[in-house]
Motif scaffolding. Structure first.
Motif, PDB file in Angstrom:
ATOM      1  N   TYR A  11      71.126   0.737  13.861  1.00 42.98           N
ATOM      2  CA  TYR A  11      70.900   1.376  12.572  1.00 42.98           C
ATOM      3  C   TYR A  11      71.664   2.685  12.519  1.00 42.98           C
ATOM      4  CZ  TYR A  11      66.938  -1.773  11.915  1.00 42.98           C
ATOM      5  OH  TYR A  11      66.148  -2.892  11.766  1.00 42.98           O
ATOM      6  N   VAL A  12      72.243   2.983  11.348  1.00 33.30           N
ATOM      7  CA  VAL A  12      72.839   4.284  11.094  1.00 33.30           C
ATOM      8  C   VAL A  12      72.146   4.854   9.863  1.00 33.30           C
ATOM      9  CG1 VAL A  12      74.922   5.536  10.430  1.00 33.30           C
ATOM     10  CG2 VAL A  12      75.063   3.721  12.126  1.00 33.30           C
ATOM     11  N   PHE A  13      71.580   6.050  10.022  1.00 32.98           N
ATOM     12  CA  PHE A  13      70.884   6.744   8.948  1.00 32.98           C
ATOM     13  C   PHE A  13      71.810   7.831   8.412  1.00 32.98           C
ATOM     14  CE2 PHE A  13      67.742   4.939  11.717  1.00 32.98           C
ATOM     15  CZ  PHE A  13      66.795   4.431  10.846  1.00 32.98           C
ATOM     16  N   ILE A  14      72.122   7.751   7.128  1.00 32.78           N
ATOM     17  CA  ILE A  14      73.034   8.701   6.507  1.00 32.78           C
ATOM     18  C   ILE A  14      72.249   9.572   5.534  1.00 32.78           C
ATOM     19  CG2 ILE A  14      75.123   8.974   5.121  1.00 32.78           C
ATOM     20  CD1 ILE A  14      75.888   6.102   6.054  1.00 32.78           C
ATOM     21  N   ALA A  15      72.320  10.879   5.742  1.00 27.05           N
ATOM     22  CA  ALA A  15      71.596  11.824   4.885  1.00 27.05           C
ATOM     23  C   ALA A  15      72.244  11.891   3.504  1.00 27.05           C
ATOM     24  CB  ALA A  15      71.589  13.202   5.525  1.00 27.05           C
ATOM     25  N   ARG A  16      71.420  12.123   2.503  1.00 28.82           N
ATOM     26  CA  ARG A  16      71.899  12.349   1.144  1.00 28.82           C
ATOM     27  C   ARG A  16      71.514  13.759   0.734  1.00 28.82           C
ATOM     28  NH1 ARG A  16      71.585   7.061  -2.437  1.00 28.82           N
ATOM     29  NH2 ARG A  16      73.567   7.895  -3.124  1.00 28.82           N
ATOM     30  N   ARG A  17      71.948  14.179  -0.442  1.00 23.58           N
ATOM     31  CA  ARG A  17      71.706  15.552  -0.887  1.00 23.58           C
ATOM     32  C   ARG A  17      70.234  15.932  -0.877  1.00 23.58           C
ATOM     33  NH1 ARG A  17      76.318  15.507  -5.123  1.00 23.58           N
ATOM     34  NH2 ARG A  17      77.909  16.497  -3.838  1.00 23.58           N
ATOM     35  N   ASP A  18      69.352  15.001  -1.205  1.00 22.31           N
ATOM     36  CA  ASP A  18      67.922  15.306  -1.291  1.00 22.31           C
ATOM     37  C   ASP A  18      67.194  15.250   0.050  1.00 22.31           C
ATOM     38  OD1 ASP A  18      68.127  15.618  -4.024  1.00 22.31           O
ATOM     39  OD2 ASP A  18      67.578  13.543  -4.461  1.00 22.31           O
ATOM     40  N   THR A  19      67.839  14.783   1.091  1.00 14.03           N
ATOM     41  CA  THR A  19      67.163  14.567   2.370  1.00 14.03           C
ATOM     42  C   THR A  19      66.548  15.845   2.934  1.00 14.03           C
ATOM     43  OG1 THR A  19      68.695  12.783   2.880  1.00 14.03           O
ATOM     44  CG2 THR A  19      67.441  13.668   4.712  1.00 14.03           C
ATOM     45  N   ARG A  61      69.412  20.285   9.310  1.00 19.24           N
ATOM     46  CA  ARG A  61      68.017  20.087   8.891  1.00 19.24           C
ATOM     47  C   ARG A  61      67.814  18.654   8.415  1.00 19.24           C
ATOM     48  NH1 ARG A  61      64.250  21.413   4.261  1.00 19.24           N
ATOM     49  NH2 ARG A  61      62.304  21.710   5.368  1.00 19.24           N
ATOM     50  N   ALA A  62      68.771  18.141   7.652  1.00 18.87           N
ATOM     51  CA  ALA A  62      68.675  16.767   7.151  1.00 18.87           C
ATOM     52  C   ALA A  62      68.649  15.771   8.318  1.00 18.87           C
ATOM     53  CB  ALA A  62      69.838  16.469   6.211  1.00 18.87           C
ATOM     54  N   LYS A  63      69.509  15.975   9.311  1.00 16.17           N
ATOM     55  CA  LYS A  63      69.533  15.058  10.457  1.00 16.17           C
ATOM     56  C   LYS A  63      68.251  15.160  11.281  1.00 16.17           C
ATOM     57  CE  LYS A  63      73.683  16.234  11.898  1.00 16.17           C
ATOM     58  NZ  LYS A  63      74.919  16.263  12.704  1.00 16.17           N
ATOM     59  N   ARG A  64      67.707  16.363  11.441  1.00 17.99           N
ATOM     60  CA  ARG A  64      66.429  16.507  12.158  1.00 17.99           C
ATOM     61  C   ARG A  64      65.321  15.754  11.448  1.00 17.99           C
ATOM     62  NH1 ARG A  64      67.881  21.931  12.610  1.00 17.99           N
ATOM     63  NH2 ARG A  64      66.386  22.478  10.994  1.00 17.99           N
ATOM     64  N   ARG A 124      68.916   0.499  18.483  1.00 17.52           N
ATOM     65  CA  ARG A 124      69.762   1.683  18.630  1.00 17.52           C
ATOM     66  C   ARG A 124      69.895   2.333  17.265  1.00 17.52           C
ATOM     67  NH1 ARG A 124      75.109   0.381  21.953  1.00 17.52           N
ATOM     68  NH2 ARG A 124      75.599  -0.624  19.989  1.00 17.52           N
ATOM     69  N   ALA A 125      69.947   3.659  17.238  1.00 13.53           N
ATOM     70  CA  ALA A 125      70.022   4.389  15.979  1.00 13.53           C
ATOM     71  C   ALA A 125      71.009   5.537  16.092  1.00 13.53           C
ATOM     72  CB  ALA A 125      68.644   4.923  15.594  1.00 13.53           C
ATOM     73  N   GLY A 126      71.691   5.804  14.984  1.00 11.34           N
ATOM     74  CA  GLY A 126      72.597   6.938  14.878  1.00 11.34           C
ATOM     75  C   GLY A 126      72.303   7.672  13.583  1.00 11.34           C
ATOM     76  N   PHE A 127      72.620   8.957  13.548  1.00 11.47           N
ATOM     77  CA  PHE A 127      72.298   9.792  12.397  1.00 11.47           C
ATOM     78  C   PHE A 127      73.525  10.594  12.013  1.00 11.47           C
ATOM     79  CE2 PHE A 127      68.669   9.043  15.046  1.00 11.47           C
ATOM     80  CZ  PHE A 127      67.716   8.599  14.146  1.00 11.47           C
ATOM     81  N   THR A 128      73.780  10.688  10.695  1.00  8.20           N
ATOM     82  CA  THR A 128      74.945  11.429  10.248  1.00  8.20           C
ATOM     83  C   THR A 128      74.673  12.085   8.903  1.00  8.20           C
ATOM     84  OG1 THR A 128      77.321  11.296   9.909  1.00  8.20           O
ATOM     85  CG2 THR A 128      76.034   9.440   9.130  1.00  8.20           C
ATOM     86  N   THR A 131      66.917   9.329  -0.925  1.00 11.13           N
ATOM     87  CA  THR A 131      66.989  10.308   0.160  1.00 11.13           C
ATOM     88  C   THR A 131      67.766   9.855   1.380  1.00 11.13           C
ATOM     89  OG1 THR A 131      64.891   9.509   1.042  1.00 11.13           O
ATOM     90  CG2 THR A 131      64.792  11.354  -0.489  1.00 11.13           C
ATOM     91  N   VAL A 132      68.089   8.565   1.468  1.00 15.03           N
ATOM     92  CA  VAL A 132      68.733   8.080   2.688  1.00 15.03           C
ATOM     93  C   VAL A 132      69.506   6.792   2.410  1.00 15.03           C
ATOM     94  CG1 VAL A 132      66.735   6.730   3.457  1.00 15.03           C
ATOM     95  CG2 VAL A 132      68.328   7.601   5.153  1.00 15.03           C
ATOM     96  N   VAL A 133      70.583   6.613   3.140  1.00 13.76           N
ATOM     97  CA  VAL A 133      71.300   5.341   3.184  1.00 13.76           C
ATOM     98  C   VAL A 133      71.143   4.832   4.608  1.00 13.76           C
ATOM     99  CG1 VAL A 133      73.541   4.187   3.014  1.00 13.76           C
ATOM    100  CG2 VAL A 133      72.990   6.062   1.456  1.00 13.76           C
TER     101      VAL A 133
END
Length: 123
Positions: free
Chosen positions: A85-93, A62-65, A45-49, A30-32
């Motif tokens: 940290y960088v959180f990358i959404a995947r298809r299932d997220t 919705r995935a980023k939220r 520090r965190a980033g989301f994409t 669900t996440v990288v």
């Protein structure tokens, strides 16, 4: 600002994301999560994409939220101080069960904590 996120800052510039990309990473269904230590600070520090591959703007938002909400719960407990940290959404997220998303994030953060901690310890 949400009380549990007070010690966590947000990555805002592309150069910050690029810096983290050259660090360690962990992939789950669900996440990288990419992470890299910063020697100059003790602040998390965190980033989301989310890329266009996972869906239209509604699905990406919705995935980023969901990633931000999960990070609020997991980062204070499992994050390494002074790391980005960088959180990358995947298809299932966007659709996966909430508990599964939290489990995947916790598992990845624990693995990264071991890798980042090894980078800090003397050889």
């Amino acid at each position: 600002m949400i009380p549990s996120m007070q010690g966590i800052k947000t990555l805002k510039q592309r150069s910050e994301y690029v810096f983290v990309r050259h660090g360690d990473h962990e992939r789950r269904r669900t996440v990288v999560i990419q992470a890299r230590n910063r020697p100059d600070s003790e602040v998390l520090r965190a980033g989301f994409t989310a890329t266009r591959k996972i869906g239209n703007a509604v699905v990406r938002n919705r995935a980023k939220r969901r990633l931000r909400a999960a990070a609020r719960q997991c980062l204070p407990q499992f994050g390494v101080p002074g790391a980005d940290y960088v959180f990358i959404a995947r298809r299932d997220t966007a659709e996966i069960a909430w508990t599964r998303l939290l489990d995947d994030m916790e598992s990845a953060l624990l693995s990264l904590a071991g890798q980042l901690g090894a980078a800090h310890s003397p050889a």
